[in-house]
Scaffold this motif. Sequence first.
Motif, PDB file in Angstrom:
ATOM      1  N   PRO A   1      54.112  -8.717  60.281  1.00 18.79           N
ATOM      2  CA  PRO A   1      54.004 -10.157  60.495  1.00 18.79           C
ATOM      3  C   PRO A   1      52.580 -10.644  60.694  1.00 18.79           C
ATOM      4  CG  PRO A   1      54.980  -9.052  62.400  1.00 18.79           C
ATOM      5  CD  PRO A   1      54.936  -8.052  61.309  1.00 18.79           C
ATOM      6  N   THR A   2      51.704  -9.825  61.296  1.00 18.97           N
ATOM      7  CA  THR A   2      50.310 -10.243  61.453  1.00 18.97           C
ATOM      8  C   THR A   2      49.657 -10.429  60.094  1.00 18.97           C
ATOM      9  OG1 THR A   2      50.076  -9.138  63.589  1.00 18.97           O
ATOM     10  CG2 THR A   2      48.059  -9.599  62.383  1.00 18.97           C
ATOM     11  N   ALA A   3      49.948  -9.516  59.175  1.00 16.58           N
ATOM     12  CA  ALA A   3      49.390  -9.630  57.827  1.00 16.58           C
ATOM     13  C   ALA A   3      49.908 -10.886  57.146  1.00 16.58           C
ATOM     14  CB  ALA A   3      49.749  -8.387  57.008  1.00 16.58           C
ATOM     15  N   ARG A   4      51.208 -11.160  57.316  1.00 18.69           N
ATOM     16  CA  ARG A   4      51.788 -12.364  56.704  1.00 18.69           C
ATOM     17  C   ARG A   4      51.101 -13.630  57.225  1.00 18.69           C
ATOM     18  NH1 ARG A   4      56.920 -12.191  54.372  1.00 18.69           N
ATOM     19  NH2 ARG A   4      57.767 -10.104  54.126  1.00 18.69           N
ATOM     20  N   ALA A   5      50.823 -13.654  58.528  1.00 21.18           N
ATOM     21  CA  ALA A   5      50.187 -14.832  59.110  1.00 21.18           C
ATOM     22  C   ALA A   5      48.751 -14.988  58.636  1.00 21.18           C
ATOM     23  CB  ALA A   5      50.228 -14.733  60.633  1.00 21.18           C
TER      24      ALA A   5
ATOM     25  N   ALA B   1      42.479  -3.980  48.443  1.00 23.17           N
ATOM     26  CA  ALA B   1      42.435  -4.081  49.900  1.00 23.17           C
ATOM     27  C   ALA B   1      43.852  -3.996  50.435  1.00 23.17           C
ATOM     28  CB  ALA B   1      41.782  -5.390  50.343  1.00 23.17           C
ATOM     29  N   GLY B   2      43.972  -3.622  51.697  1.00 23.29           N
ATOM     30  CA  GLY B   2      45.290  -3.515  52.308  1.00 23.29           C
ATOM     31  C   GLY B   2      45.279  -4.046  53.727  1.00 23.29           C
ATOM     32  N   LEU B   3      46.356  -4.710  54.115  1.00 18.35           N
ATOM     33  CA  LEU B   3      46.557  -5.167  55.483  1.00 18.35           C
ATOM     34  C   LEU B   3      47.612  -4.258  56.095  1.00 18.35           C
ATOM     35  CD1 LEU B   3      46.635  -9.034  54.861  1.00 18.35           C
ATOM     36  CD2 LEU B   3      44.679  -7.562  55.294  1.00 18.35           C
ATOM     37  N   VAL B   4      47.189  -3.372  56.968  1.00 16.15           N
ATOM     38  CA  VAL B   4      48.052  -2.300  57.443  1.00 16.15           C
ATOM     39  C   VAL B   4      48.399  -2.477  58.915  1.00 16.15           C
ATOM     40  CG1 VAL B   4      47.017  -0.705  55.796  1.00 16.15           C
ATOM     41  CG2 VAL B   4      46.121  -0.807  58.125  1.00 16.15           C
ATOM     42  N   VAL B   5      49.400  -1.710  59.343  1.00 10.97           N
ATOM     43  CA  VAL B   5      49.775  -1.631  60.754  1.00 10.97           C
ATOM     44  C   VAL B   5      49.101  -0.394  61.338  1.00 10.97           C
ATOM     45  CG1 VAL B   5      51.666  -1.365  62.387  1.00 10.97           C
ATOM     46  CG2 VAL B   5      51.980  -2.767  60.334  1.00 10.97           C
ATOM     47  N   PRO B   6      48.247  -0.551  62.367  1.00  6.98           N
ATOM     48  CA  PRO B   6      47.551   0.616  62.925  1.00  6.98           C
ATOM     49  C   PRO B   6      48.517   1.506  63.695  1.00  6.98           C
ATOM     50  CG  PRO B   6      47.120  -1.337  64.247  1.00  6.98           C
ATOM     51  CD  PRO B   6      47.895  -1.806  63.038  1.00  6.98           C
ATOM     52  N   PRO B   7      48.072   2.731  64.059  1.00  8.04           N
ATOM     53  CA  PRO B   7      46.719   3.233  63.889  1.00  8.04           C
ATOM     54  C   PRO B   7      46.472   3.770  62.487  1.00  8.04           C
ATOM     55  CG  PRO B   7      48.058   4.868  65.006  1.00  8.04           C
ATOM     56  CD  PRO B   7      48.937   3.659  64.819  1.00  8.04           C
ATOM     57  N   LEU B   8      45.217   3.675  62.051  1.00  4.18           N
ATOM     58  CA  LEU B   8      44.819   4.206  60.754  1.00  4.18           C
ATOM     59  C   LEU B   8      43.475   4.889  60.934  1.00  4.18           C
ATOM     60  CD1 LEU B   8      45.154   4.528  57.711  1.00  4.18           C
ATOM     61  CD2 LEU B   8      44.040   2.297  57.436  1.00  4.18           C
ATOM     62  N   ARG B   9      43.482   6.190  60.822  1.00  8.50           N
ATOM     63  CA  ARG B   9      42.245   6.962  60.989  1.00  8.50           C
ATOM     64  C   ARG B   9      41.959   7.700  59.688  1.00  8.50           C
ATOM     65  NH1 ARG B   9      45.311   7.621  65.595  1.00  8.50           N
ATOM     66  NH2 ARG B   9      44.420   6.757  67.512  1.00  8.50           N
TER      67      ARG B   9
ATOM     68  N   THR C   1      37.211   1.791  55.282  1.00  9.34           N
ATOM     69  CA  THR C   1      36.648   0.885  56.274  1.00  9.34           C
ATOM     70  C   THR C   1      37.764  -0.002  56.818  1.00  9.34           C
ATOM     71  OG1 THR C   1      34.506   0.853  55.139  1.00  9.34           O
ATOM     72  CG2 THR C   1      34.965  -0.943  56.689  1.00  9.34           C
ATOM     73  N   VAL C   2      37.919  -0.023  58.140  1.00 11.50           N
ATOM     74  CA  VAL C   2      39.013  -0.757  58.781  1.00 11.50           C
ATOM     75  C   VAL C   2      38.441  -1.848  59.671  1.00 11.50           C
ATOM     76  CG1 VAL C   2      41.047  -0.585  60.248  1.00 11.50           C
ATOM     77  CG2 VAL C   2      40.438   1.316  58.751  1.00 11.50           C
ATOM     78  N   THR C   3      38.976  -3.058  59.546  1.00 11.79           N
ATOM     79  CA  THR C   3      38.565  -4.192  60.367  1.00 11.79           C
ATOM     80  C   THR C   3      39.801  -4.824  60.999  1.00 11.79           C
ATOM     81  OG1 THR C   3      36.677  -4.656  58.915  1.00 11.79           O
ATOM     82  CG2 THR C   3      37.391  -6.422  60.387  1.00 11.79           C
ATOM     83  N   LEU C   4      39.762  -5.068  62.309  1.00  9.31           N
ATOM     84  CA  LEU C   4      40.882  -5.700  63.005  1.00  9.31           C
ATOM     85  C   LEU C   4      40.922  -7.186  62.659  1.00  9.31           C
ATOM     86  CD1 LEU C   4      43.142  -5.445  65.162  1.00  9.31           C
ATOM     87  CD2 LEU C   4      41.419  -6.105  66.863  1.00  9.31           C
ATOM     88  N   ILE C   5      42.080  -7.667  62.182  1.00  9.28           N
ATOM     89  CA  ILE C   5      42.205  -9.088  61.834  1.00  9.28           C
ATOM     90  C   ILE C   5      43.123  -9.836  62.783  1.00  9.28           C
ATOM     91  CG2 ILE C   5      41.787  -8.639  59.387  1.00  9.28           C
ATOM     92  CD1 ILE C   5      44.821  -9.052  58.958  1.00  9.28           C
ATOM     93  N   GLY C   6      43.834  -9.115  63.635  1.00  9.52           N
ATOM     94  CA  GLY C   6      44.718  -9.808  64.564  1.00  9.52           C
ATOM     95  C   GLY C   6      45.602  -8.840  65.323  1.00  9.52           C
ATOM     96  N   LYS C   7      46.237  -9.352  66.351  1.00  4.08           N
ATOM     97  CA  LYS C   7      47.160  -8.560  67.164  1.00  4.08           C
ATOM     98  C   LYS C   7      48.488  -9.297  67.276  1.00  4.08           C
ATOM     99  CE  LYS C   7      43.581  -6.407  70.047  1.00  4.08           C
ATOM    100  NZ  LYS C   7      43.116  -6.158  71.443  1.00  4.08           N
ATOM    101  N   GLU C   8      49.536  -8.543  67.479  1.00  2.17           N
ATOM    102  CA  GLU C   8      50.857  -9.143  67.643  1.00  2.17           C
ATOM    103  C   GLU C   8      51.571  -8.461  68.803  1.00  2.17           C
ATOM    104  OE1 GLU C   8      53.512  -6.666  64.435  1.00  2.17           O
ATOM    105  OE2 GLU C   8      51.991  -8.038  63.667  1.00  2.17           O
TER     106      GLU C   8
END
Length: 239
Positions: free
Chosen positions: A100-104, A143-151, A156-163
């Motif tokens: 849902p964070t990616a959708r928003a 590019a991908g909008l993923v659900v963490p954790p991703l190691r 390169t990973v950038t936080l775009i939001g929290k839910e």
Amino acid sequence: MIEIWQARYVIAVADAGSFRAAAQALSMSQPPLSRAIAAIEAQLGANLFERHPRGVTLTAAGVAFRREARQLLHQADAVMAAARGEPPGKQALIIAFEGPTARAALPRIVGRLRNLPGEPEITLREMPSVAQVRALKAGEIDAGLVVPPLRDAELTVTLIGKEPLLLVVPPDHRLAGRNDVDVAELVGERWVTGARGARNADSMPQPSPSAARRASCRRSRWTPVTRCSSSTSWRRGSA
């Protein structure tokens, strides 16, 4: 130096998953294609494909080769268009997403991308986070909008939001009425989860919260036990 035809051959075999299907797509017979791929591998000093009885899969070297080969073909097409005096084509961007964070965040991200020079064409694909990592490394998405954790050191990973992750329990449950619950307090509890593909009242597919739930549990070093899954479609006004 890799030739254009070599890039096309490797991509065709990788996409088709077999020499036979790739040869049909290229309108050629299979033996010359097999020999050509073997020659490319000899030139590189590495195997691009793992051969199996029913097809082929890419090796790590093959994944890297296909990613660069796609870029080479895109550049070659741009050169040919420029030589013919044609206007440059729009850049195509493929973005995968989950949760849902990616959708928003998608409307904001897509809006900014469409304002870039050249007005790139954007394709969206809903895809599990694990599959997104494979697709990124294979050059199948940009590019991908993923659900963490991703190691992964290669990405390169950038936080775009929290839910928030919400917990629903019966009124007489030991955790009922609590404002905050530590994930570790849920050890031994049985779970009822929503099935991926369930739809809301507007017939929009709803992402399963299982990815976020599993990630939270992994951080506490335990695995939840699912009692049952529900595929119920929620409707307004239902009892």
